[in-house]
Design an enzyme around this catalytic site. Structure first.
Site, short mmCIF file in Angstrom:
data_model
loop_
_atom_site.label_atom_id
_atom_site.label_comp_id
_atom_site.label_asym_id
_atom_site.label_seq_id
_atom_site.Cartn_x
_atom_site.Cartn_y
_atom_site.Cartn_z
N SER A 253 37.71 15.14 -1.52
CA SER A 253 36.25 15.16 -1.38
C SER A 253 35.72 13.75 -1.55
O SER A 253 36.35 12.91 -2.21
CB SER A 253 35.63 16.07 -2.45
OG SER A 253 34.23 15.85 -2.56
N TYR B 264 34.85 19.20 -11.02
CA TYR B 264 35.19 19.05 -9.60
C TYR B 264 35.54 17.60 -9.28
O TYR B 264 36.57 17.31 -8.65
CB TYR B 264 34.01 19.52 -8.75
CG TYR B 264 34.24 19.45 -7.26
CD1 TYR B 264 34.98 20.44 -6.60
CD2 TYR B 264 33.72 18.40 -6.50
CE1 TYR B 264 35.19 20.38 -5.23
CE2 TYR B 264 33.93 18.35 -5.13
CZ TYR B 264 34.66 19.33 -4.51
OH TYR B 264 34.87 19.28 -3.14
#
Length: 272
Positions: free
Chosen positions: A145, A158
């Site tokens: 990401s 995350y």
């Protein structure tokens, strides 16, 4: 586009939707036989299998929890039993949750770390064993990401997991470069996938999300699948240990603050 991919076999974790689904279809168009791993989206996985087979290649849908090594071994063994071998591993399965860090439970933290980091390592390790055993110059592609680079308030777990994926990718790439096994990483920015659907629930939300990206739009999963096809092919044979950031310029910003949360912090500050 990539003739060397024809006839190869790819495993894609979390392959029933979003980036995984788009990658499966792109691979099938390149002549790659595809194994779709899913956790709970059985109907979507089976529908995708029909789409892939209609493109002229073979496909399997196999349920497995990517954090469970035994289940992942079953996924690999079933793939080998059906196809004889596999050549491409795409570790795409991932989750996220919006939780302020001071209220985040250890269980919430562990869940995201387990899926995004532990699960990716298990997929890498099993693929490495297969490639080493067969003496394949295999390709492992991890889906990270943009938040391996950009901090993200309320998503500390995350961001930590994706930062871990980046360095793990680099470490594995260096470790296995001599035997020509390539390990690379894709860091998507804002992508129109089910995991991000909440952010685009109204036209106004979608417009705001588009305008937040320097290039002016949130990408579709196909644009990440294009990168995954390149990294699987021999066109990228001299690339390993790299993260390709596909984010429309999002990581060029010096800050990635969530201004709506700043108001909550301002209220807290006023009380100090």
């Amino acid at each position: 586009m990539y003739n060397d991919l024809k006839g190869k076999v790819a495993i894609i974790t979390g392959g029933a939707s979003g980036i995984g689904r788009a990658t499966a279809i792109r691979y099938a168009k390149e002549g790659v036989h595809v194994v779709i791993n899913y956790h709970s989206r059985e109907d979507e996985a089976n529908k995708l299998i029909d789409i892939i087979k209609a493109l002229g290649v073979d496909a399997l849908a196999i349920q497995a929890d990517t954090t469970n090594k035994n289940e992942m071994e079953h996924l690999m063994n079933a793939t080998i039993q059906h196809f004889g071998a596999f050549h491409i591993m795409v570790n795409n399965a991932g989750i996220q949750s919006d939780i302020p860090s001071h209220t985040m439970s250890i269980e919430d933290f562990d869940k995201v770390i387990n899926v995004n980091l532990r699960g990716t390592f298990i997929g890498c390790q099993l693929a490495l064993n297969h490639f080493m055993e067969r003496k394949f110059k295999g390709s492992i592609i991890n889906i990270s990401s943009v938040h391996e680079i950009i901090p993200w308030p309320h998503y500390a777990h995350y961001s930590a997991s994706k930062g871990g994926v980046k360095l793990m990718t680099q470490s594995l790439a260096l470790e296995y470069a001599r035997v020509q096994i390539r390990v690379n990483n894709i860091a998507p920015g804002s992508i129109n996938t089910p995991i991000n659907a909440e952010n685009f629930k109204t036209q106004e939300d979608k417009h705001d999300a588009d305008m937040f990206v320097p290039m002016g739009y949130v990408a579709e999963p196909d644009e990440i699948a294009n990168v995954a096809a390149f990294l699987a092919s021999s066109e990228s044979k001299y690339i390993t240990g790299q993260t390709i950031v596909a984010d429309g310029g999002l990581s060029l910003y010096p800050s990635h603050r969530n201004f709506e949360y700043d108001e909550l912090l301002d209220e807290f500050t006023d009380k100090i």
